[in-house]
Design a protein around this motif. Sequence first.
Motif, PDB file in Angstrom:
ATOM      1  N   ALA A  49      -2.950  12.367  52.598  1.00 27.73           N
ATOM      2  CA  ALA A  49      -3.932  11.416  52.081  1.00 27.73           C
ATOM      3  C   ALA A  49      -3.215  10.438  51.131  1.00 27.73           C
ATOM      4  N   PRO A  50      -3.580   9.159  51.248  1.00 26.48           N
ATOM      5  CA  PRO A  50      -4.545   8.595  52.181  1.00 26.48           C
ATOM      6  C   PRO A  50      -3.969   8.410  53.585  1.00 26.48           C
ATOM      7  N   THR A  51      -4.868   8.480  54.539  1.00 30.05           N
ATOM      8  CA  THR A  51      -4.579   8.055  55.908  1.00 30.05           C
ATOM      9  C   THR A  51      -5.528   6.910  56.230  1.00 30.05           C
ATOM     10  N   LEU A  52      -4.997   5.854  56.779  1.00 30.83           N
ATOM     11  CA  LEU A  52      -5.819   4.738  57.245  1.00 30.83           C
ATOM     12  C   LEU A  52      -5.771   4.726  58.762  1.00 30.83           C
ATOM     13  N   ILE A  53      -6.942   4.755  59.383  1.00 32.78           N
ATOM     14  CA  ILE A  53      -7.029   4.660  60.840  1.00 32.78           C
ATOM     15  C   ILE A  53      -7.500   3.254  61.187  1.00 32.78           C
ATOM     16  N   GLU A  54      -6.607   2.507  61.815  1.00 33.40           N
ATOM     17  CA  GLU A  54      -6.947   1.135  62.211  1.00 33.40           C
ATOM     18  C   GLU A  54      -7.936   1.158  63.375  1.00 33.40           C
ATOM     19  N   ASP A  55      -8.563   0.029  63.618  1.00 31.57           N
ATOM     20  CA  ASP A  55      -9.546  -0.053  64.697  1.00 31.57           C
ATOM     21  C   ASP A  55      -8.940   0.245  66.060  1.00 31.57           C
ATOM     22  N   ASP A  56      -7.625   0.013  66.213  1.00 34.18           N
ATOM     23  CA  ASP A  56      -6.970   0.309  67.493  1.00 34.18           C
ATOM     24  C   ASP A  56      -6.458   1.742  67.559  1.00 34.18           C
ATOM     25  N   GLY A  57      -6.761   2.558  66.515  1.00 31.85           N
ATOM     26  CA  GLY A  57      -6.346   3.944  66.494  1.00 31.85           C
ATOM     27  C   GLY A  57      -5.023   4.200  65.788  1.00 31.85           C
ATOM     28  N   SER A  58      -4.322   3.159  65.382  1.00 33.41           N
ATOM     29  CA  SER A  58      -3.056   3.336  64.670  1.00 33.41           C
ATOM     30  C   SER A  58      -3.280   4.079  63.360  1.00 33.41           C
ATOM     31  N   LEU A  59      -2.373   5.007  63.048  1.00 28.36           N
ATOM     32  CA  LEU A  59      -2.438   5.762  61.800  1.00 28.36           C
ATOM     33  C   LEU A  59      -1.418   5.204  60.819  1.00 28.36           C
ATOM     34  N   LEU A  60      -1.862   4.906  59.616  1.00 28.35           N
ATOM     35  CA  LEU A  60      -0.969   4.490  58.548  1.00 28.35           C
ATOM     36  C   LEU A  60      -1.069   5.496  57.415  1.00 28.35           C
ATOM     37  N   VAL A  61       0.079   5.878  56.841  1.00 25.68           N
ATOM     38  CA  VAL A  61       0.104   6.781  55.700  1.00 25.68           C
ATOM     39  C   VAL A  61       0.952   6.163  54.590  1.00 25.68           C
ATOM     40  N   ASP A  62       0.771   6.696  53.382  1.00 26.83           N
ATOM     41  CA  ASP A  62       1.412   6.231  52.155  1.00 26.83           C
ATOM     42  C   ASP A  62       0.641   5.022  51.627  1.00 26.83           C
ATOM     43  N   SER A  63       0.126   5.154  50.411  1.00 31.69           N
ATOM     44  CA  SER A  63      -0.764   4.118  49.883  1.00 31.69           C
ATOM     45  C   SER A  63      -0.080   2.757  49.787  1.00 31.69           C
ATOM     46  N   THR A  64       1.192   2.732  49.413  1.00 37.17           N
ATOM     47  CA  THR A  64       1.873   1.448  49.266  1.00 37.17           C
ATOM     48  C   THR A  64       2.040   0.757  50.611  1.00 37.17           C
ATOM     49  N   LEU A  65       2.358   1.514  51.657  1.00 32.55           N
ATOM     50  CA  LEU A  65       2.480   0.921  52.987  1.00 32.55           C
ATOM     51  C   LEU A  65       1.127   0.439  53.504  1.00 32.55           C
ATOM     52  N   ILE A  66       0.091   1.233  53.239  1.00 30.03           N
ATOM     53  CA  ILE A  66      -1.260   0.835  53.645  1.00 30.03           C
ATOM     54  C   ILE A  66      -1.653  -0.467  52.953  1.00 30.03           C
ATOM     55  N   LEU A  67      -1.384  -0.553  51.661  1.00 32.53           N
ATOM     56  CA  LEU A  67      -1.771  -1.744  50.906  1.00 32.53           C
ATOM     57  C   LEU A  67      -0.994  -2.976  51.356  1.00 32.53           C
ATOM     58  N   ASP A  68       0.244  -2.803  51.752  1.00 29.42           N
ATOM     59  CA  ASP A  68       1.011  -3.926  52.281  1.00 29.42           C
ATOM     60  C   ASP A  68       0.367  -4.440  53.568  1.00 29.42           C
ATOM     61  N   GLN A  69      -0.052  -3.515  54.412  1.00 30.07           N
ATOM     62  CA  GLN A  69      -0.732  -3.897  55.658  1.00 30.07           C
ATOM     63  C   GLN A  69      -2.040  -4.633  55.364  1.00 30.07           C
ATOM     64  N   LEU A  70      -2.814  -4.111  54.417  1.00 27.84           N
ATOM     65  CA  LEU A  70      -4.098  -4.730  54.100  1.00 27.84           C
ATOM     66  C   LEU A  70      -3.923  -6.134  53.540  1.00 27.84           C
ATOM     67  N   ASP A  71      -2.883  -6.339  52.734  1.00 24.72           N
ATOM     68  CA  ASP A  71      -2.642  -7.663  52.167  1.00 24.72           C
ATOM     69  C   ASP A  71      -2.413  -8.709  53.265  1.00 24.72           C
ATOM     70  N   PRO A  76      -3.422 -15.706  52.302  1.00 22.83           N
ATOM     71  CA  PRO A  76      -2.470 -15.550  51.193  1.00 22.83           C
ATOM     72  C   PRO A  76      -3.096 -15.666  49.806  1.00 22.83           C
ATOM     73  N   ALA A  77      -4.063 -16.536  49.650  1.00 19.45           N
ATOM     74  CA  ALA A  77      -4.676 -16.724  48.333  1.00 19.45           C
ATOM     75  C   ALA A  77      -5.484 -15.514  47.880  1.00 19.45           C
ATOM     76  N   GLN A  78      -5.883 -14.645  48.816  1.00 26.03           N
ATOM     77  CA  GLN A  78      -6.665 -13.451  48.483  1.00 26.03           C
ATOM     78  C   GLN A  78      -5.797 -12.231  48.224  1.00 26.03           C
ATOM     79  N   ARG A  79      -4.538 -12.280  48.590  1.00 26.06           N
ATOM     80  CA  ARG A  79      -3.693 -11.100  48.549  1.00 26.06           C
ATOM     81  C   ARG A  79      -3.539 -10.548  47.131  1.00 26.06           C
ATOM     82  N   LEU A  80      -3.306  -9.254  47.066  1.00 24.96           N
ATOM     83  CA  LEU A  80      -3.206  -8.565  45.774  1.00 24.96           C
ATOM     84  C   LEU A  80      -1.772  -8.450  45.273  1.00 24.96           C
TER      85      LEU A  80
END
Length: 206
Positions: A49-71, A76-80
Amino acid sequence: MQLIGMLDSPFVRRVAISLAVLGVTFEHRSISVFRQFDTFAALNPVVKAPTLIEDDGSLLVDSTLILDQLDHKVAPAQRLMPEELAARTRALHLIGFGLVAAEKTVQIVYEKNLRPAEKQHGPWLERLTGQLAAAYDLLERELAACSTSGWTLGERIMQPDITLAVAWRFTQFILPGTIDAARYPALAAFSARAEALPAFIGAPLE
């Protein structure tokens, strides 16, 4: 998109809050890596945990990697995370020490709660507690130097703010009395300010 994990994890919670701040629609599935191991394993065999399951079924793990994907799912103006190098370096500096504080808190909890008392190693616990305090000492100095009207990188809440606030609240919640809040007035005030925001209220520490 599904976020898997309990909000009593600072790593799950920083992702949930970031999703809310970014305005990304998701389903949160509050599944414990301890009490619901088999259920979690059916979704992600490594049970992380956390695990992020994308709509296409891809699994992402590690919060920092997940957050990079979400950004990279938003404009660009909304990115964290900032794009400009100096601001990005400062952001990574703050996030790194916030994550150290969260990780050391988790290690202390595991040592105290999962290891039998007769097998706990006092010097190891002292070392972890010292590292935890050192991380918060540095962050207290950093926040004390920030403008009280803005956040760490300006007027908009960004990833360092989320991570630091989540880490501080987690330590205070799960290890009460270990880090004296009176010694860290800037961190305590910063966390309280963040916790009053809708994104934080919507992802309560369970």
